[in-house]
Design an enzyme around this catalytic site. Structure first.
Site, PDB file in Angstrom:
ATOM      1  N   SER A  22      -1.073  -6.804   7.013  1.00  0.00           N
ATOM      2  CA  SER A  22      -0.810  -6.297   5.309  1.00  0.00           C
ATOM      3  C   SER A  22      -1.727  -5.137   6.246  1.00  0.00           C
ATOM      4  O   SER A  22      -2.051  -4.644   6.657  1.00  0.00           O
ATOM      5  CB  SER A  22      -2.693  -7.065   4.747  1.00  0.00           C
ATOM      6  N   LYS A  73      -3.383 -14.843  -6.275  1.00  0.00           N
ATOM      7  CA  LYS A  73      -3.192 -13.759  -7.195  1.00  0.00           C
ATOM      8  C   LYS A  73      -2.952 -14.487  -8.727  1.00  0.00           C
ATOM      9  O   LYS A  73      -3.521 -13.861  -9.508  1.00  0.00           O
ATOM     10  CB  LYS A  73      -1.568 -13.530  -7.181  1.00  0.00           C
ATOM     11  N   ASP A 109       1.117  -4.359 -10.273  1.00  0.00           N
ATOM     12  CA  ASP A 109       2.157  -4.931 -10.001  1.00  0.00           C
ATOM     13  C   ASP A 109       3.698  -4.249 -10.619  1.00  0.00           C
ATOM     14  O   ASP A 109       4.355  -3.717  -9.770  1.00  0.00           O
ATOM     15  CB  ASP A 109       2.950  -6.589  -9.697  1.00  0.00           C
ATOM     16  N   GLY A 133      15.766 -13.224  -8.743  1.00  0.00           N
ATOM     17  CA  GLY A 133      14.227 -14.500  -8.732  1.00  0.00           C
ATOM     18  C   GLY A 133      14.312 -14.105  -9.864  1.00  0.00           C
ATOM     19  O   GLY A 133      13.808 -13.810 -10.850  1.00  0.00           O
ATOM     20  N   GLY A 135       9.463 -15.603  -9.639  1.00  0.00           N
ATOM     21  CA  GLY A 135       8.533 -15.761  -9.109  1.00  0.00           C
ATOM     22  C   GLY A 135       8.279 -14.728  -9.314  1.00  0.00           C
ATOM     23  O   GLY A 135       8.051 -14.254 -10.552  1.00  0.00           O
ATOM     24  N   ARG A 157      17.665 -18.590  -8.024  1.00  0.00           N
ATOM     25  CA  ARG A 157      18.651 -19.982  -7.967  1.00  0.00           C
ATOM     26  C   ARG A 157      18.393 -20.994  -7.848  1.00  0.00           C
ATOM     27  O   ARG A 157      19.435 -21.657  -8.791  1.00  0.00           O
ATOM     28  CB  ARG A 157      17.977 -19.852  -6.361  1.00  0.00           C
ATOM     29  N   THR A 158      16.963 -21.253  -8.431  1.00  0.00           N
ATOM     30  CA  THR A 158      16.431 -22.245  -9.285  1.00  0.00           C
ATOM     31  C   THR A 158      16.501 -22.196 -11.020  1.00  0.00           C
ATOM     32  O   THR A 158      15.824 -21.142 -11.078  1.00  0.00           O
ATOM     33  CB  THR A 158      15.102 -22.963  -9.325  1.00  0.00           C
TER      34      THR A 158
HETATM   35  P1  NAP Z   1       7.775 -16.273  -5.040  1.00  0.00           P
HETATM   36  O1  NAP Z   1       6.549 -15.750  -6.153  1.00  0.00           O
HETATM   37  O2  NAP Z   1       7.838 -17.232  -3.915  1.00  0.00           O
HETATM   38  O3  NAP Z   1       9.478 -16.190  -5.716  1.00  0.00           O
HETATM   39  C1  NAP Z   1      10.515 -15.960  -4.412  1.00  0.00           C
HETATM   40  C2  NAP Z   1      12.123 -15.724  -5.553  1.00  0.00           C
HETATM   41  O4  NAP Z   1      12.910 -15.855  -4.408  1.00  0.00           O
HETATM   42  C3  NAP Z   1      12.140 -16.959  -6.178  1.00  0.00           C
HETATM   43  O5  NAP Z   1      12.828 -16.672  -6.890  1.00  0.00           O
HETATM   44  C4  NAP Z   1      12.551 -18.032  -5.620  1.00  0.00           C
HETATM   45  O6  NAP Z   1      14.229 -18.465  -5.920  1.00  0.00           O
HETATM   46  C5  NAP Z   1      13.845 -16.397  -4.491  1.00  0.00           C
HETATM   47  N1  NAP Z   1      14.249 -16.973  -3.185  1.00  0.00           N
HETATM   48  C6  NAP Z   1      13.415 -17.459  -2.216  1.00  0.00           C
HETATM   49  N2  NAP Z   1      14.342 -17.868  -1.611  1.00  0.00           N
HETATM   50  C7  NAP Z   1      15.310 -17.946  -1.564  1.00  0.00           C
HETATM   51  C8  NAP Z   1      17.281 -18.066  -1.444  1.00  0.00           C
HETATM   52  N3  NAP Z   1      17.798 -18.107  -0.248  1.00  0.00           N
HETATM   53  N4  NAP Z   1      18.306 -17.649  -1.974  1.00  0.00           N
HETATM   54  C9  NAP Z   1      18.234 -17.620  -2.924  1.00  0.00           C
HETATM   55  N5  NAP Z   1      16.477 -17.386  -3.791  1.00  0.00           N
HETATM   56  C10 NAP Z   1      15.898 -16.914  -3.097  1.00  0.00           C
HETATM   57  O7  NAP Z   1       7.906 -14.522  -3.444  1.00  0.00           O
HETATM   58  P2  NAP Z   1       7.653 -13.148  -4.551  1.00  0.00           P
HETATM   59  O8  NAP Z   1       6.141 -13.333  -5.285  1.00  0.00           O
HETATM   60  O9  NAP Z   1       8.153 -13.515  -6.331  1.00  0.00           O
HETATM   61  O10 NAP Z   1       8.576 -12.816  -3.806  1.00  0.00           O
HETATM   62  C11 NAP Z   1       9.809 -11.935  -3.908  1.00  0.00           C
HETATM   63  C12 NAP Z   1      10.373 -11.273  -2.854  1.00  0.00           C
HETATM   64  O11 NAP Z   1       9.651  -9.822  -3.977  1.00  0.00           O
HETATM   65  C13 NAP Z   1       9.340 -10.722  -1.793  1.00  0.00           C
HETATM   66  O12 NAP Z   1      10.382 -10.371  -0.817  1.00  0.00           O
HETATM   67  C14 NAP Z   1       8.479  -9.625  -1.497  1.00  0.00           C
HETATM   68  O13 NAP Z   1       7.938  -9.726  -0.386  1.00  0.00           O
HETATM   69  C15 NAP Z   1       9.076  -9.043  -2.397  1.00  0.00           C
HETATM   70  N6  NAP Z   1       7.725  -7.937  -3.390  1.00  0.00           N
HETATM   71  C16 NAP Z   1       7.726  -6.787  -3.001  1.00  0.00           C
HETATM   72  C17 NAP Z   1       6.728  -6.394  -3.440  1.00  0.00           C
HETATM   73  C18 NAP Z   1       6.169  -5.147  -3.374  1.00  0.00           C
HETATM   74  O14 NAP Z   1       5.977  -4.283  -3.258  1.00  0.00           O
HETATM   75  N7  NAP Z   1       8.064  -3.844  -2.543  1.00  0.00           N
HETATM   76  C19 NAP Z   1       5.459  -6.988  -4.451  1.00  0.00           C
HETATM   77  C20 NAP Z   1       5.450  -8.202  -4.429  1.00  0.00           C
HETATM   78  C21 NAP Z   1       6.912  -9.036  -4.213  1.00  0.00           C
HETATM   79  P3  NAP Z   1      13.820 -20.315  -6.135  1.00  0.00           P
HETATM   80  O15 NAP Z   1      13.049 -19.971  -7.615  1.00  0.00           O
HETATM   81  O16 NAP Z   1      14.856 -20.897  -5.939  1.00  0.00           O
HETATM   82  O17 NAP Z   1      13.340 -20.865  -5.543  1.00  0.00           O
END
Ligand code: NAP
Length: 280
Positions: A22, A73, A109, A133, A135, A157-158
């Site tokens: 982190s 979280k 967030d 996305g 998630g 994707r899903t």
């Molecule tokens: P999460 O809950 O695990 O969700 C992941 C998302 O990415 C889901 O919608 C998933 O789709 C999709 N995904 C993963 N691999 C994929 C692939 N190969 N092709 C297409 N879709 C794919 O993760 P999260 O916490 O939402 O975080 C998502 C991203 O945002 C991460 O990269 C994270 O580092 C970034 N983020 C950045 C910040 C910031 O402050 N900048 C804050 C939070 C998150 P499925 O539903 O189909 O699996």
């Protein structure tokens, strides 16, 4: 931290599993030092089985507050005395504040995202946004966009997860500003008509840096692209957006603004954003 640890040093930190990589300790400790505040930010690796004990420990040990990250979280709120409306709506707490013995939960967030978007020159109000996305990051982002007056199309994707997310957020808002479309020609139409595209997937993140969540042919000059990925600083999506004449920004400032909002909840003081940004 401001100089040496003393009997008066106040503790904040991070609960996650793992926490070793982190950048939050560096970001917050640099801000404490700059402002001369006798605080220290410490990472705590909390196993999921120990989350309840760790949260109770905040009160027991007089810790001022903590950030909460993966995988806690969605669960931390269960052990708190009070949870903000935003955190309740998205079912996620990323900041805990020990307010004179009352444990309060917040989510910074969505607001961190909106502040980063606005600081990059794009106003969400009235925008026609596409969010890739479904998630945790997408949920906070879509909720914040709707609250800021945008209409949102979710593409994932899903597809079923996009449908569920749109339905649950429409139920909350009662005005149905969110829809979902499949990742096919309908997605292309949605992006071609959009003025804001937000990547809330991990596609394009290190080490898979050649991937992009969107075919480059769908990008256009009228689009502002916000990629929440920040490693690498210029993702394939952002590079292709630039080639298509679109504007874009990565997720680094979102990370900083989220942290800055937590800092303000704990200390009542707005931190120096430029100092926080310079250490990442
Ligand atoms: P999460 O809950 O695990 O969700 C992941 C998302 O990415 C889901 O919608 C998933 O789709 C999709 N995904 C993963 N691999 C994929 C692939 N190969 N092709 C297409 N879709 C794919 O993760 P999260 O916490 O939402 O975080 C998502 C991203 O945002 C991460 O990269 C994270 O580092 C970034 N983020 C950045 C910040 C910031 O402050 N900048 C804050 C939070 C998150 P499925 O539903 O189909 O699996």
């Amino acid at each position: 931290m401001n100089g040496h640890i003393t009997g008066k040093t106040r503790v904040v930190g991070l609960f996650g599993h793992p926490v070793q990589h982190s950048c939050s300790p560096a970001i917050h400790n640099a801000a404490f030092k700059e402002l001369g505040l006798n605080f220290i930010y410490v990472p705590f690796d909390v196993h999921p089985d120990d989350l309840a004990a760790a949260v109770h420990g905040i009160k027991a040990m007089g810790i001022v507050g903590v950030n909460v990250t993966i995988p806690h979280k969605n669960h931390a709120g269960e052990y708190l005395d009070w949870v903000s409306d935003d955190a309740r709506m998205i079912g996620s707490v990323n900041t805990i504040h020990n307010d004179d013995g009352v444990l309060k939960g917040y989510s910074t967030d969505g607001q961190g995202f909106i502040k980063a978007l606005e600081s990059a020159g794009k106003s969400p109000a009235g925008s026609n946004a596409v969010v890739m996305g479904a998630g945790g990051a997408a949920r906070a982002t879509v909720y914040a966009l709707v609250k800021a007056g945008a209409s949102v199309t979710i593409i994932n994707r899903t597809h079923e997860r996009a449908v569920d997310l749109a339905e649950s957020l429409n139920k909350i808002s009662g005005i149905e500003p969110v829809r979902s479309v499949k990742l096919d020609e309908n997605a292309k139409d949605a992006i071609v008509c959009a003025d804001l595209l937000v990547n809330c997937t991990s596609v394009g993140m290190y080490p898979n840096i050649d991937a992009s969540p969107v075919p480059k042919e769908w990008l256009h000059p009228g689009l502002f692209v916000f990629d929440q990925v920040y490693n690498p600083a210029e993702t394939t999506l952002l590079r292709e957006a630039k080639s298509a004449g679109a504007q874009g920004v990565n997720g680094l400032r979102m990370l900083i603004f989220q942290g800055a909002l937590s800092f303000e909840i704990w200390t009542g003081i707005a931190p120096p954003i430029d100092v926080m940004e310079s250490v990442v």
